[in-house]
Design an enzyme around this catalytic site. Structure first.
Site, PDB file in Angstrom:
ATOM      1  N   SER A 216       1.695  -0.921  -0.066  1.00 45.29           N
ATOM      2  CA  SER A 216       0.389  -0.084   0.200  1.00 45.29           C
ATOM      3  C   SER A 216       0.766   0.940   0.435  1.00 45.29           C
ATOM      4  O   SER A 216       1.550   1.936   0.598  1.00 45.29           O
ATOM      5  CB  SER A 216      -0.698   0.053   1.564  1.00 45.29           C
ATOM      6  OG  SER A 216      -2.153  -0.833   1.408  1.00 45.29           O
TER       7      SER A 216
ATOM      8  N   LYS B 160      -7.324   1.655  -2.627  1.00 38.89           N
ATOM      9  CA  LYS B 160      -6.850   0.980  -1.204  1.00 38.89           C
ATOM     10  C   LYS B 160      -6.968   2.721  -0.456  1.00 38.89           C
ATOM     11  O   LYS B 160      -7.156   1.706   1.073  1.00 38.89           O
ATOM     12  CB  LYS B 160      -5.526   0.874  -1.106  1.00 38.89           C
ATOM     13  CG  LYS B 160      -4.705   0.397   0.276  1.00 38.89           C
ATOM     14  CD  LYS B 160      -5.684  -0.803   0.558  1.00 38.89           C
ATOM     15  CE  LYS B 160      -4.903  -1.021   2.039  1.00 38.89           C
ATOM     16  NZ  LYS B 160      -5.267  -1.828   2.772  1.00 38.89           N
TER      17      LYS B 160
ATOM     18  N   LYS C 213       1.213   5.668   8.159  1.00 31.56           N
ATOM     19  CA  LYS C 213       1.656   6.207   6.822  1.00 31.56           C
ATOM     20  C   LYS C 213       0.201   5.762   5.726  1.00 31.56           C
ATOM     21  O   LYS C 213       0.046   6.891   4.800  1.00 31.56           O
ATOM     22  CB  LYS C 213       1.943   4.387   6.769  1.00 31.56           C
ATOM     23  CG  LYS C 213       3.626   4.764   5.314  1.00 31.56           C
ATOM     24  CD  LYS C 213       1.894   3.671   4.207  1.00 31.56           C
ATOM     25  CE  LYS C 213       1.820   1.960   4.870  1.00 31.56           C
ATOM     26  NZ  LYS C 213       1.680   1.542   4.165  1.00 31.56           N
TER      27      LYS C 213
END
Ligand code: NAD
Length: 295
Positions: A95, A170, A238
């Protein structure tokens, strides 16, 4: 088709094992020896570095933490790109930032190498079962070539658009999950302080409009105060940082994602970054001087 696998952590290791179980030859590398040994035990081969993996295989799958890790695994000395030649492909299942995916695709295209971004949702249990959901960005012809390989790891594999579209999907997923966990935690605190058991609230509302997979998977962890990961706070920070960077690059305001990220950042400042993201409930406990566990 020989498959290379670089990145054998919580997710990459079981995913590589599922590729092996489906009859593909796998050459694997991680900078941590333990991951490589697990793949060799399962019948795979050890790669010396990214370059070696790419030289010995037709397609290389990467499953690494974030954009800088993927860039380094691809383009550093001894990295994957050095072993790639025309007609091979890289499928990045990490990701990462969608703009980074597009940059990597462009640099690899100069070598005649195909690239798809194919991040996943589902977490470790689904990676082990081979039932993750994969959201893919890439060209239709490249997708068609590798769809059956991706299906060895997943219950659904969906092409959502060109390169970068997988990671944009995502990010949307991660926004919804983070905001949902915060909403659930906030509501359980209200219930508890107003004298109603959060567990009873959950039982009463889980099949109504407020119910969700997030509510079903995370509520018991919150009631047990069990914040073993799962999906670590530091990885969700993140993802939300990538959400904010991407949102601002397309001139979109995402206030709830920013708030969810700051709650997680505050947990990190208190040393909770290795805990599951359901530990957002701990932040609500702290600010409300309350425990959500049953008395
Ligand atoms: P992890 O930290 O467990 O594994 C990452 C692995 O990459 C480690 O084994 C590390 O040694 C290796 N690595 C890092 N840089 C490297 C390099 N340059 N060369 C070779 N190896 C290198 O992380 P994870 O939980 O497996 O997550 C991987 C990706 O999947 C992340 O982007 C994460 O956001 C995403 N993801 C995780 C989950 C989850 O529940 N854990 C769910 C969905 C998606």
């Amino acid at each position: 088709m020989k498959v290379g696998f670089v990145g054998l952590g919580i997710m990459g290791k079981p995913m590589a094992i599922n590729v092996l179980k489906n009859g593909y030859e796998v050459v694997a590398y991680d900078r941590n020896e333990a991951g490589i040994s697990a793949i060799v035990e399962a019948g795979g081969q050890a790669g010396a570095n990214g370059k070696d993996v790419a030289e010995r295989t037709d397609v290389v799958i990467t499953m690494l933490p974030n954009s800088p890790n993927v860039e380094s695994a691809l383009f550093d000395e001894g990295g994957i790109a050095e072993g790639l030649s025309e007609g091979k492909a890289v499928i990045d299942m990490s990701s990462i930032a969608p703009l980074a995916s597009r940059d990597f695709a462009k640099r690899l295209a100069e070598k005649g190498v195909d690239f798809m971004d194919a991040p996943v949702s589902g977490g470790e249990p689904k990676a082990v079962d081979g039932t993750i959901a994969v959201m893919v960005g890439g060209e239709q012809a490249v997708f068609d070539k590798y769809e059956s390989l991706l299906k060895t790891m997943a219950s659904t594999v969906t092409l959502v658009g060109g390169v970068g579209a997988g990671n944009i999907t995502k990010l949307a997923n991660q926004m919804i999950v983070a905001i949902n966990i915060a909403g659930i935690s906030e509501a359980y605190c209200l219930a508890k302080k107003a004298g109603v058991s959060p567990e009873n609230v959950y039982k009463a509302i889980r099949t109504g409009l407020a119910g969700s997979v997030v509510m079903d998977q995370k509520s018991q962890k919150i009631f047990d105060g069990d914040f073993n990961p799962g999906f670590r706070i530091e990885l969700h920070i993140k993802d939300l940082q990538n959400v904010m960077d991407t949102a601002h690059s397309v001139n979109v305001s995402s206030p709830f994602s920013a708030l969810a990220m700051e709650i997680m950042q505050s947990l990190k400042a208190h040393g909770h970054e290795k805990e599951d993201h359901s530990a957002v409930a701990e932040w609500y406990e702290m600010v409300n001087d309350i425990k959500l566990q049953e008395d």
